[in-house]
Design a protein around this motif. Structure first.
Motif, PDB file in Angstrom:
ATOM      1  N   SER A  35      45.140  -6.537  47.877  1.00 49.47           N
ATOM      2  CA  SER A  35      45.460  -8.011  47.789  1.00 49.47           C
ATOM      3  C   SER A  35      45.593  -8.583  49.266  1.00 49.47           C
ATOM      4  CB  SER A  35      46.606  -8.137  47.155  1.00 49.47           C
ATOM      5  OG  SER A  35      47.130  -9.319  47.163  1.00 49.47           O
ATOM      6  N   ARG A  36      46.036  -7.692  49.999  1.00 43.92           N
ATOM      7  CA  ARG A  36      46.427  -8.182  51.578  1.00 43.92           C
ATOM      8  C   ARG A  36      44.960  -8.344  52.443  1.00 43.92           C
ATOM      9  NH1 ARG A  36      51.767  -5.150  53.757  1.00 43.92           N
ATOM     10  NH2 ARG A  36      53.027  -5.522  51.972  1.00 43.92           N
ATOM     11  N   THR A  94      43.165 -11.369  50.901  1.00 42.31           N
ATOM     12  CA  THR A  94      43.498 -12.388  51.632  1.00 42.31           C
ATOM     13  C   THR A  94      43.044 -12.887  52.946  1.00 42.31           C
ATOM     14  OG1 THR A  94      45.834 -12.503  50.215  1.00 42.31           O
ATOM     15  CG2 THR A  94      45.561 -13.755  52.234  1.00 42.31           C
ATOM     16  N   ARG A  95      43.042 -11.810  53.739  1.00 43.50           N
ATOM     17  CA  ARG A  95      42.543 -11.487  55.228  1.00 43.50           C
ATOM     18  C   ARG A  95      41.100 -12.053  55.293  1.00 43.50           C
ATOM     19  NH1 ARG A  95      42.969 -13.797  59.738  1.00 43.50           N
ATOM     20  NH2 ARG A  95      42.772 -12.834  61.600  1.00 43.50           N
ATOM     21  N   GLU A 143      39.339 -13.482  52.919  1.00 44.36           N
ATOM     22  CA  GLU A 143      38.853 -14.764  52.718  1.00 44.36           C
ATOM     23  C   GLU A 143      39.342 -15.988  53.523  1.00 44.36           C
ATOM     24  OE1 GLU A 143      40.706 -15.238  48.685  1.00 44.36           O
ATOM     25  OE2 GLU A 143      38.685 -14.388  47.614  1.00 44.36           O
TER      26      GLU A 143
END
Length: 411
Positions: free
Chosen positions: A165-166, A169-170, A172
């Motif tokens: 998930s992290r 996020t980075r 995107e």
């Protein structure tokens, strides 16, 4: 064998795609099954370009072929110049065409977006595994299942999904900037392409004034329009090259890429052989592409397919490039659009309707000056588009660099 990699604080393990998802191929829809209503049929062109039109299907269908928002899709069969790749579907309920896998992902092991970015990071590997020649290329289901992607902390599901998930996020956050640049490039490309349309419209608008004659196209030909040959062609480099509707570009030019070949008798070849100055008119296509035309100016020995019409201008009255520019102008396209015959999935303009197209006709000296002016503008537009294409390639390289760093744990 599982490969373990350490990058910063993350331990990565390579996992085969087949171990974390099920791949379901789409259905082979025949053109005779297309409809004007019902569920959208998702083809590869609809994944690669959201502006491409849909065909539709309005009959009962197995649930395994239905998709909705949030589905992960992988295109696995393409022609050169387009890409294999993973996509997140977000355009509503639809049915899936062949050459696209629906991915049923084990989300306890891998997040959808993480999976998509990991697959697209491995694009070059997919391309290398693809089979086929100059036409359609594909990767088999078994080969795709054996492609691996990196999974962080594979044996600790909670921790793995948190890291995934992290990373997503980075990725995107960085790709938002890349995509903003892509959108700007797309606007610039669209505006560049419109330059030629605007110039053609302005000039032909002047030529439609009363001091210039307007003549039916058929009266300006030295021969009757001729439909192309309908024999089946092959990708084998045997026989004579055949130009198809895919080789006629909206720019008014002929592309000699992705050619097919056909073996003909000497009489058949003589009947369909193209000569310099012939205009090829695309009589059948989708509504936005029907009517595109181009001048044959090559020394190549080539013939033409049945979805094309050969026009042979009388050069003493009208120059081929002048007529071709007019057919591709706003005025020419407006006439063509007014004459369309619609069938399921495609439209048609026959030769009988084409020969009555009204064409403004200045003398040949004025035509030559107009051609020179149009050629200059088109050359400048093509130069602009080349620079924009180079910028687009740089953005693609930047995107791959971002993914490379992400899956090394360096973001």
């Amino acid at each position: 064998m599982i490969q373990k990699l350490k990058s910063n604080y993350i331990t990565w393990e390579e996992e085969k795609i087949g171990q974390i998802c099920q791949l379901i191929n789409g259905r082979a829809f025949k053109p005779t099954e297309w409809s004007s209503s019902g569920l959208k049929i998702v083809r590869i062109q609809n994944l690669n370009n959201e502006t491409k039109p849909f065909n539709y299907y309005d009959q009962p269908i197995d649930a395994k072929f239905k998709i909705n928002n949030g589905e992960v899709l992988i295109s696995w069969s393409v022609t050169p110049g387009t890409s294999f790749g993973a996509h997140l579907w977000n355009r509503g309920e639809a049915v899936l065409n062949q050459h696209i896998f629906r991915v049923v992902l084990d989300e306890s092991k891998c997040l959808k977006k993480f999976f998509i970015y990991a697959i697209n990071w491995r694009i070059e590997e997919l391309i290398c595994k693809a089979h086929g020649g100059v036409g359609l290329r594909h990767i088999t289901k078994k080969e795709l299942e054996n492609v691996t992607i990196p999974i962080p902390f594979k044996n600790d599901s909670k921790r793995s999904l948190d890291i995934q998930s992290r990373i997503v996020t980075r990725i995107e956050a960085l790709l938002t900037e890349v995509n903003d640049s892509r959108r700007l490039l797309n606007v610039m490309c669209k505006e560049a392409n419109q330059i030629m349309d605007i110039v053609l419209e302005q000039v032909y608008d002047e030529l439609e004034k009363p001091q210039f004659a307007v003549i039916p196209l058929g009266s300006l030909l030295s021969k009757k329009p001729q439909y192309g040959i309908s024999e089946k062609a092959s990708e084998n480099f045997e026989g004579t090259a055949i130009l198809r509707m895919v080789n006629i570009k909206r720019t008014g030019k002929i592309s000699f890429e992705n050619l097919k070949y056909i073996q003909l008798s000497s009489n058949e070849q003589e009947k369909y052989i193209l000569k310099k100055g012939d205009i090829l008119f695309n009589r059948t296509n989708s509504a936005d592409l029907v009517g595109k035309s181009a001048v044959f100016e090559s020394n190549m020995v080539a013939i033409f397919a049945s979805y094309l019409i050969r026009l042979t201008p009388d050069q003493t009255r009208i120059k081929s490039k002048y007529l071709n520019y007019y057919i591709n102008s706003t005025q020419g396209r407006a006439y063509i659009q007014s004459q369309l015959t619609r069938a399921i999935g495609q439209v048609n303009v026959n030769a009988q309707k084409l020969i009555v197209m009204p064409v403004p006709l200045p003398d040949t000296q004025i035509q030559e000056r107009i051609i020179a002016y149009f050629d200059t503008i088109q050359t400048e537009v093509e130069e602009i588009l080349r620079f924009l294409e180079q910028d687009a390639k740089l953005l693609d390289m930047l995107e791959q660099s971002i993914l490379e760093r992400a899956f090394r744990g360096e973001l």
